[in-house]
Design a protein around this motif. Structure first.
Motif, PDB file in Angstrom:
ATOM      1  N   ALA A   1      82.871  56.455  21.369  1.00 23.04           N
ATOM      2  CA  ALA A   1      83.080  55.793  20.147  1.00 23.04           C
ATOM      3  C   ALA A   1      81.871  55.710  19.136  1.00 23.04           C
ATOM      4  O   ALA A   1      81.835  55.677  17.936  1.00 23.04           O
ATOM      5  N   GLY A   2      80.732  55.614  19.646  1.00 24.39           N
ATOM      6  CA  GLY A   2      79.344  55.532  19.151  1.00 24.39           C
ATOM      7  C   GLY A   2      79.301  54.279  18.146  1.00 24.39           C
ATOM      8  O   GLY A   2      78.612  54.151  17.223  1.00 24.39           O
ATOM      9  N   HIS A   3      79.901  52.934  18.827  1.00 22.33           N
ATOM     10  CA  HIS A   3      79.861  52.021  18.430  1.00 22.33           C
ATOM     11  C   HIS A   3      79.046  50.950  19.009  1.00 22.33           C
ATOM     12  O   HIS A   3      79.146  50.517  20.284  1.00 22.33           O
ATOM     13  N   ALA A   4      77.752  50.419  18.403  1.00 20.66           N
ATOM     14  CA  ALA A   4      76.790  49.789  19.181  1.00 20.66           C
ATOM     15  C   ALA A   4      77.486  48.285  19.539  1.00 20.66           C
ATOM     16  O   ALA A   4      76.940  47.947  20.744  1.00 20.66           O
ATOM     17  N   GLY A   5      78.060  47.713  18.557  1.00 20.97           N
ATOM     18  CA  GLY A   5      78.619  46.262  19.034  1.00 20.97           C
ATOM     19  C   GLY A   5      79.334  46.401  20.511  1.00 20.97           C
ATOM     20  O   GLY A   5      79.335  45.885  21.330  1.00 20.97           O
ATOM     21  N   GLU A   6      80.593  47.410  20.420  1.00 22.58           N
ATOM     22  CA  GLU A   6      81.462  47.704  21.496  1.00 22.58           C
ATOM     23  C   GLU A   6      80.523  48.040  22.769  1.00 22.58           C
ATOM     24  O   GLU A   6      80.962  47.630  23.835  1.00 22.58           O
ATOM     25  N   LEU A   7      79.455  48.757  22.473  1.00 20.88           N
ATOM     26  CA  LEU A   7      78.741  49.220  23.821  1.00 20.88           C
ATOM     27  C   LEU A   7      77.880  47.957  24.041  1.00 20.88           C
ATOM     28  O   LEU A   7      77.930  48.077  25.397  1.00 20.88           O
ATOM     29  N   ALA A   8      77.307  47.174  23.517  1.00 18.83           N
ATOM     30  CA  ALA A   8      76.998  45.982  23.892  1.00 18.83           C
ATOM     31  C   ALA A   8      77.925  44.909  24.813  1.00 18.83           C
ATOM     32  O   ALA A   8      77.620  44.565  25.942  1.00 18.83           O
ATOM     33  N   SER A   9      79.122  44.960  24.365  1.00 17.58           N
ATOM     34  CA  SER A   9      80.270  44.294  24.902  1.00 17.58           C
ATOM     35  C   SER A   9      80.593  44.608  26.119  1.00 17.58           C
ATOM     36  O   SER A   9      80.716  44.087  27.303  1.00 17.58           O
ATOM     37  N   ALA A  10      80.737  46.295  26.105  1.00 16.94           N
ATOM     38  CA  ALA A  10      81.053  47.012  27.378  1.00 16.94           C
ATOM     39  C   ALA A  10      80.029  46.730  28.660  1.00 16.94           C
ATOM     40  O   ALA A  10      80.311  46.460  29.759  1.00 16.94           O
ATOM     41  N   LEU A  11      78.874  46.863  28.277  1.00 17.33           N
ATOM     42  CA  LEU A  11      77.591  46.938  29.204  1.00 17.33           C
ATOM     43  C   LEU A  11      77.678  45.490  29.906  1.00 17.33           C
ATOM     44  O   LEU A  11      77.391  45.250  31.001  1.00 17.33           O
ATOM     45  N   ALA A  12      77.775  44.464  28.851  1.00 19.87           N
ATOM     46  CA  ALA A  12      77.821  43.063  29.292  1.00 19.87           C
ATOM     47  C   ALA A  12      78.995  42.757  30.349  1.00 19.87           C
ATOM     48  O   ALA A  12      79.019  42.151  31.257  1.00 19.87           O
ATOM     49  N   PHE A  13      80.284  43.505  29.848  1.00 25.26           N
ATOM     50  CA  PHE A  13      81.442  43.133  30.586  1.00 25.26           C
ATOM     51  C   PHE A  13      81.058  43.922  32.214  1.00 25.26           C
ATOM     52  O   PHE A  13      81.576  43.103  33.129  1.00 25.26           O
ATOM     53  N   TRP A  14      80.491  44.881  32.198  1.00 26.34           N
ATOM     54  CA  TRP A  14      80.342  45.720  33.219  1.00 26.34           C
ATOM     55  C   TRP A  14      79.366  44.712  34.170  1.00 26.34           C
ATOM     56  O   TRP A  14      79.580  44.516  35.320  1.00 26.34           O
ATOM     57  N   ALA A  15      78.426  44.295  33.625  1.00 22.84           N
ATOM     58  CA  ALA A  15      77.295  43.256  34.321  1.00 22.84           C
ATOM     59  C   ALA A  15      77.855  42.045  34.804  1.00 22.84           C
ATOM     60  O   ALA A  15      77.586  41.606  36.070  1.00 22.84           O
ATOM     61  N   SER A  16      78.575  41.327  33.937  1.00 26.35           N
ATOM     62  CA  SER A  16      79.298  40.072  33.921  1.00 26.35           C
ATOM     63  C   SER A  16      80.186  40.252  35.503  1.00 26.35           C
ATOM     64  O   SER A  16      80.570  39.286  36.214  1.00 26.35           O
ATOM     65  N   ARG A  17      81.006  41.540  35.781  1.00 21.90           N
ATOM     66  CA  ARG A  17      81.911  41.504  36.776  1.00 21.90           C
ATOM     67  C   ARG A  17      81.246  42.474  37.794  1.00 21.90           C
ATOM     68  O   ARG A  17      82.003  42.807  38.706  1.00 21.90           O
ATOM     69  N   TRP A  18      80.101  42.616  37.927  1.00 19.34           N
ATOM     70  CA  TRP A  18      79.440  43.290  38.793  1.00 19.34           C
ATOM     71  C   TRP A  18      79.579  42.971  40.310  1.00 19.34           C
ATOM     72  O   TRP A  18      79.235  41.863  40.571  1.00 19.34           O
TER      73      TRP A  18
END
Length: 349
Positions: A175-192
């Motif tokens: 999607a090329g959206h920096a805010g959503e990418l930050a949320s997505a990376l954080a979600f992956w990390a928090s549920r790692w």
């Protein structure tokens, strides 16, 4: 069922060639969004802006799919009005509204955590702090360098939130959206949560190993509702260790992905199982992420995820369905919906 699945997997491997993209990340076009309508892109990004203040989980405890669904809809050709309508209906169905979220801009900024964000992996309560760290990293270093630096640390926990972690990151990148990418990376990390490693011992030829995997379908009879919990239970089983020990884990990541995609696709097509659907979409996400991963990325992570996912699927309750003949599959083209093929002329299995 095992013989049929093995034959179908071999057929799929031959009929569905799969070559992972070797383009650098800057040249990988977003699927379905390479030439979007301008209003659709503006609307999608505006909605993703608003999604940033929603939590990663729904009130019922399941994953918030809204950002991923909006990007998928745009890729399938939905117009701006359709995206807005879908977002409102999704929130209403979940008992939410945009106003229910706390404005991220009003929240006090957390302490600078860029050097030590990895220590927060696997802590669901740290999602907000991790999101700020990811946003800082993207702003300071840019998408390419930051994502290529972060993914190796996230990769071992590929199964985060039943694979929704990598799935959301893949959608955000496209999607090329920096805010959503930050949320997505954080979600992956928090549920790692990495799955247990198992050393290879007398690996089988791929076809024989695939037959062994398929023969194990439903043997664990796991029933816990959250897929992530079943994945964890499957990873603790002797069957998981045995299958993983005999898997050809030495294959490079791209080649391993090419071999495992047909197994997941055919397994889901025959059973309609929701857990195997997560495997399919998760492997699709891995394909999107390949250009961002280092060449030496551990392919064993992929084998662990597929074995645990297959064992976590409640296939003891599934009724295998016959697949259509190859020449009866619909011809799908951009902008033109697929037409359901005629009923297959196959015997029941």
């Amino acid at each position: 069922m095992t013989v049929a699945l093995s034959a179908l997997a071999r057929q799929a491997s031959a009929a569905m060639p799969f070559r992972p993209s070797r383009l650098p990340p800057s040249q990988v076009p977003p699927d379905g969004l390479s030439r979007p309508d301008a209003r659709v892109r503006v609307t999608l990004h505006a909605l993703l802006d608003r999604c940033a203040v929603l939590g990663p989980d729904l009130p019922n405890g399941y994953t918030n799919h809204l950002p991923m669904a909006l990007h998928a809809l745009a890729g399938l050709g939905a117009d701006a009005d359709r995206l807005e309508t879908f977002a409102q209906r999704y929130l209403a169905r979940q008992g939410l509204a945009w106003a229910d979220a706390v404005d991220a801009a009003e929240a006090p900024p957390p302490a600078r955590v860029l050097p030590g964000w990895q220590r927060l992996r696997g802590l669901a309560d740290a999602h907000g702090t991790l999101r700020e760290a990811m946003a800082q990293g993207l702003a300071l270093h840019g998408t390419g360098p930051w994502v290529r630096g972060v993914l190796p640390a996230l990769w071992p926990g590929l199964g985060a939130a039943a694979l929704h972690g990598p799935i959301r990151v893949a959608h955000a990148l496209q999607a090329g959206h920096a805010g959503e990418l930050a949320s997505a990376l954080a979600f992956w990390a928090s549920r790692w949560r990495p799955l247990p490693k198992v050393a290879a011992a007398d690996p089988l030829p791929l076809a024989d190993w695939a037959a062994a995997l398929q023969a194990a379908a439903g043997q664990l009879r796991l029933e816990a509702p959250p897929i992530s919990r079943r994945l964890a239970e499957a990873g603790c089983s002797p069957l998981y260790r045995d299958l993983l020990a005999r898997a050809p884990q030495a294959l490079p990541l791209g080649e391993a992905l090419a071999r495992l995609v047909p197994l997941a696709v055919q397994g889901y097509a025959m059973t309609g199982d929701f857990t195997l659907l997560h495997l399919v979409t998760g492997l699709r996400a891995v394909r999107v992420l390949l250009p961002w991963l280092p060449p030496q990325a551990d392919a064993g992570v992929l084998w662990r995820m597929v074995v645990a996912g297959w064992l976590a699927a409640p296939l003891h309750r599934a009724t295998p369905q016959p697949l259509p003949e190859p020449d009866s599959l619909p011809a799908c083209r951009p902008g033109r919906p697929c037409v359901r093929p005629p009923a297959p002329r196959t015997t029941t299995m």
